[in-house]
Design a protein around this motif. Sequence first.
Motif, PDB file in Angstrom:
ATOM      1  N   SER A 147      28.137  40.930  49.172  1.00  0.00           N
ATOM      2  CA  SER A 147      28.935  42.075  49.604  1.00  0.00           C
ATOM      3  C   SER A 147      28.709  43.342  48.784  1.00  0.00           C
ATOM      4  O   SER A 147      29.206  44.403  49.150  1.00  0.00           O
ATOM      5  CB  SER A 147      30.422  41.699  49.619  1.00  0.00           C
ATOM      6  N   ASP A 198      29.276  45.010  41.636  1.00  0.00           N
ATOM      7  CA  ASP A 198      30.002  44.185  42.603  1.00  0.00           C
ATOM      8  C   ASP A 198      30.821  45.075  43.534  1.00  0.00           C
ATOM      9  O   ASP A 198      31.035  46.248  43.254  1.00  0.00           O
ATOM     10  CB  ASP A 198      30.897  43.162  41.881  1.00  0.00           C
ATOM     11  N   ASP A 199      31.279  44.492  44.614  1.00  0.00           N
ATOM     12  CA  ASP A 199      32.009  45.268  45.609  1.00  0.00           C
ATOM     13  C   ASP A 199      33.449  45.559  45.169  1.00  0.00           C
ATOM     14  O   ASP A 199      33.882  46.700  45.145  1.00  0.00           O
ATOM     15  CB  ASP A 199      32.007  44.555  46.980  1.00  0.00           C
ATOM     16  N   ILE A 200      34.180  44.490  44.828  1.00  0.00           N
ATOM     17  CA  ILE A 200      35.617  44.629  44.580  1.00  0.00           C
ATOM     18  C   ILE A 200      35.997  43.939  43.284  1.00  0.00           C
ATOM     19  O   ILE A 200      35.599  42.804  43.039  1.00  0.00           O
ATOM     20  CB  ILE A 200      36.441  43.986  45.722  1.00  0.00           C
ATOM     21  N   PHE A 201      36.762  44.626  42.463  1.00  0.00           N
ATOM     22  CA  PHE A 201      37.412  43.997  41.315  1.00  0.00           C
ATOM     23  C   PHE A 201      38.832  43.698  41.761  1.00  0.00           C
ATOM     24  O   PHE A 201      39.648  44.602  41.924  1.00  0.00           O
ATOM     25  CB  PHE A 201      37.391  44.944  40.118  1.00  0.00           C
ATOM     26  N   ASP A 202      39.092  42.415  41.993  1.00  0.00           N
ATOM     27  CA  ASP A 202      40.407  42.008  42.501  1.00  0.00           C
ATOM     28  C   ASP A 202      41.163  41.361  41.345  1.00  0.00           C
ATOM     29  O   ASP A 202      41.784  42.061  40.542  1.00  0.00           O
ATOM     30  CB  ASP A 202      40.190  41.058  43.683  1.00  0.00           C
ATOM     31  N   THR A 203      41.098  40.044  41.186  1.00  0.00           N
ATOM     32  CA  THR A 203      41.708  39.423  40.009  1.00  0.00           C
ATOM     33  C   THR A 203      40.840  39.642  38.774  1.00  0.00           C
ATOM     34  O   THR A 203      41.326  39.561  37.648  1.00  0.00           O
ATOM     35  CB  THR A 203      41.871  37.903  40.205  1.00  0.00           C
ATOM     36  N   GLY A 204      39.558  39.874  38.996  1.00  0.00           N
ATOM     37  CA  GLY A 204      38.625  40.064  37.893  1.00  0.00           C
ATOM     38  C   GLY A 204      37.921  38.789  37.465  1.00  0.00           C
ATOM     39  O   GLY A 204      37.076  38.811  36.576  1.00  0.00           O
ATOM     40  N   HIS A 205      38.238  37.685  38.115  1.00  0.00           N
ATOM     41  CA  HIS A 205      37.649  36.400  37.693  1.00  0.00           C
ATOM     42  C   HIS A 205      36.126  36.400  37.818  1.00  0.00           C
ATOM     43  O   HIS A 205      35.428  35.827  36.980  1.00  0.00           O
ATOM     44  CB  HIS A 205      38.250  35.244  38.499  1.00  0.00           C
ATOM     45  N   THR A 206      35.617  37.034  38.852  1.00  0.00           N
ATOM     46  CA  THR A 206      34.160  37.054  39.042  1.00  0.00           C
ATOM     47  C   THR A 206      33.490  37.688  37.832  1.00  0.00           C
ATOM     48  O   THR A 206      32.584  37.106  37.224  1.00  0.00           O
ATOM     49  CB  THR A 206      33.800  37.865  40.304  1.00  0.00           C
ATOM     50  N   LYS A 235      41.396  46.811  42.930  1.00  0.00           N
ATOM     51  CA  LYS A 235      42.729  46.681  43.528  1.00  0.00           C
ATOM     52  C   LYS A 235      43.812  46.807  42.464  1.00  0.00           C
ATOM     53  O   LYS A 235      43.743  46.161  41.423  1.00  0.00           O
ATOM     54  CB  LYS A 235      42.856  45.330  44.235  1.00  0.00           C
ATOM     55  N   VAL A 290      45.325  45.648  49.550  1.00  0.00           N
ATOM     56  CA  VAL A 290      45.164  45.382  50.978  1.00  0.00           C
ATOM     57  C   VAL A 290      43.833  44.664  51.176  1.00  0.00           C
ATOM     58  O   VAL A 290      42.990  44.692  50.285  1.00  0.00           O
ATOM     59  CB  VAL A 290      45.157  46.683  51.813  1.00  0.00           C
ATOM     60  N   PHE A 291      43.650  44.014  52.299  1.00  0.00           N
ATOM     61  CA  PHE A 291      42.400  43.307  52.558  1.00  0.00           C
ATOM     62  C   PHE A 291      41.426  44.264  53.239  1.00  0.00           C
ATOM     63  O   PHE A 291      41.712  44.806  54.300  1.00  0.00           O
ATOM     64  CB  PHE A 291      42.633  42.066  53.432  1.00  0.00           C
ATOM     65  N   ILE A 331      31.121  44.712  52.934  1.00  0.00           N
ATOM     66  CA  ILE A 331      32.146  43.693  52.689  1.00  0.00           C
ATOM     67  C   ILE A 331      32.545  43.061  54.015  1.00  0.00           C
ATOM     68  O   ILE A 331      32.921  43.766  54.956  1.00  0.00           O
ATOM     69  CB  ILE A 331      33.379  44.333  52.007  1.00  0.00           C
ATOM     70  N   ASP A 332      32.488  41.733  54.066  1.00  0.00           N
ATOM     71  CA  ASP A 332      32.725  41.057  55.342  1.00  0.00           C
ATOM     72  C   ASP A 332      34.059  40.319  55.365  1.00  0.00           C
ATOM     73  O   ASP A 332      34.707  40.135  54.343  1.00  0.00           O
ATOM     74  CB  ASP A 332      31.604  40.041  55.622  1.00  0.00           C
TER      75      ASP A 332
HETATM   76  P1  5GP Z   1      37.891  38.673  41.868  1.00  0.00           P
HETATM   77  O1  5GP Z   1      36.973  37.656  41.260  1.00  0.00           O
HETATM   78  O2  5GP Z   1      37.877  39.999  41.173  1.00  0.00           O
HETATM   79  O3  5GP Z   1      39.274  38.150  42.099  1.00  0.00           O
HETATM   80  O4  5GP Z   1      37.409  38.875  43.341  1.00  0.00           O
HETATM   81  C1  5GP Z   1      36.314  39.594  43.657  1.00  0.00           C
HETATM   82  C2  5GP Z   1      35.747  39.128  44.971  1.00  0.00           C
HETATM   83  O5  5GP Z   1      36.754  38.660  45.903  1.00  0.00           O
HETATM   84  C3  5GP Z   1      35.109  40.302  45.638  1.00  0.00           C
HETATM   85  O6  5GP Z   1      33.790  40.477  45.171  1.00  0.00           O
HETATM   86  C4  5GP Z   1      35.199  39.908  47.082  1.00  0.00           C
HETATM   87  O7  5GP Z   1      34.087  39.102  47.387  1.00  0.00           O
HETATM   88  C5  5GP Z   1      36.471  39.090  47.195  1.00  0.00           C
HETATM   89  N1  5GP Z   1      37.551  39.966  47.683  1.00  0.00           N
HETATM   90  C6  5GP Z   1      38.587  40.446  46.967  1.00  0.00           C
HETATM   91  N2  5GP Z   1      39.351  41.259  47.706  1.00  0.00           N
HETATM   92  C7  5GP Z   1      38.786  41.294  48.940  1.00  0.00           C
HETATM   93  C8  5GP Z   1      39.101  41.991  50.154  1.00  0.00           C
HETATM   94  O8  5GP Z   1      40.057  42.774  50.275  1.00  0.00           O
HETATM   95  N3  5GP Z   1      38.257  41.782  51.208  1.00  0.00           N
HETATM   96  C9  5GP Z   1      37.187  40.949  51.136  1.00  0.00           C
HETATM   97  N4  5GP Z   1      36.440  40.802  52.234  1.00  0.00           N
HETATM   98  N5  5GP Z   1      36.850  40.294  50.003  1.00  0.00           N
HETATM   99  C10 5GP Z   1      37.646  40.456  48.923  1.00  0.00           C
END
Ligand code: 5GP
Length: 183
Positions: free
Chosen positions: A42, A98-106, A130, A150-151, A157-158
């Motif tokens: 993504s 990377d595309d998204i930093f969500d929880t940051g675990h990646t 996020k 939000v998603f 990003i798919d």
């Molecule tokens: P983390 O490891 O930071 O929690 O998550 C990062 C990954 O979760 C992103 O690279 C993505 O692949 C997936 N992710 C997190 N939020 C979204 C979202 O809103 N939409 C989609 N499609 N993927 C997400």
Amino acid sequence: MDDAMKVLIAEEQLREGVRRIAQQIQQRYQGRPLTVVGVLTSSLVFLSDLIRQLDIPLRVELIPARAGARNGGRPGPLVINLDLLAPDVRDRDVLVVDDIFDTGHTVWELIPQLDELGPNSVRTAVLLRKQGRRAVPVEPDFVGFDIADVFVVGYGIDYADRYRNLPYVAVLEDAELGRGSKP
Ligand code: 5GP
Ligand code: MG
């Protein structure tokens, strides 16, 4: 399908955001050779736009990293495959894209694994971060846009293999989630 799509970040905004990040990256590395490591799949569109804004010597590597088997609706442990990475990351600066930093675990799991390869530095650039979701003690070094929890889909990003080719970032409404995953 696009009737239901709510545009969150339009094409022109994305262009500006990517330009801004590229400037910050260029200032940080001051012309030193960089190894850009894209996290598949993504980050693909962000990565390709970003490197075209970077006027420094760079090498591009791609690594597959995805959540493992699902368990009670939550992604399982991250599966990271560093086999494809060129062995001579040593003494180079590494920038994970990377595309998204969500929880940051990646990012949290990737950084130490890359560190073991002996680079000068490992930093991270993400298109989206996020708000209020971080669950690890690390922040990305370069951030395109801070967004609400939000998603999102589009711009690489798919969701269930759809929407990756949208040229903008859109919010997928709850009604759309859970739909479209079955052919
Ligand atoms: P983390 O490891 O930071 O929690 O998550 C990062 C990954 O979760 C992103 O690279 C993505 O692949 C997936 N992710 C997190 N939020 C979204 C979202 O809103 N939409 C989609 N499609 N993927 C997400
Ligand atoms: Mg990802």
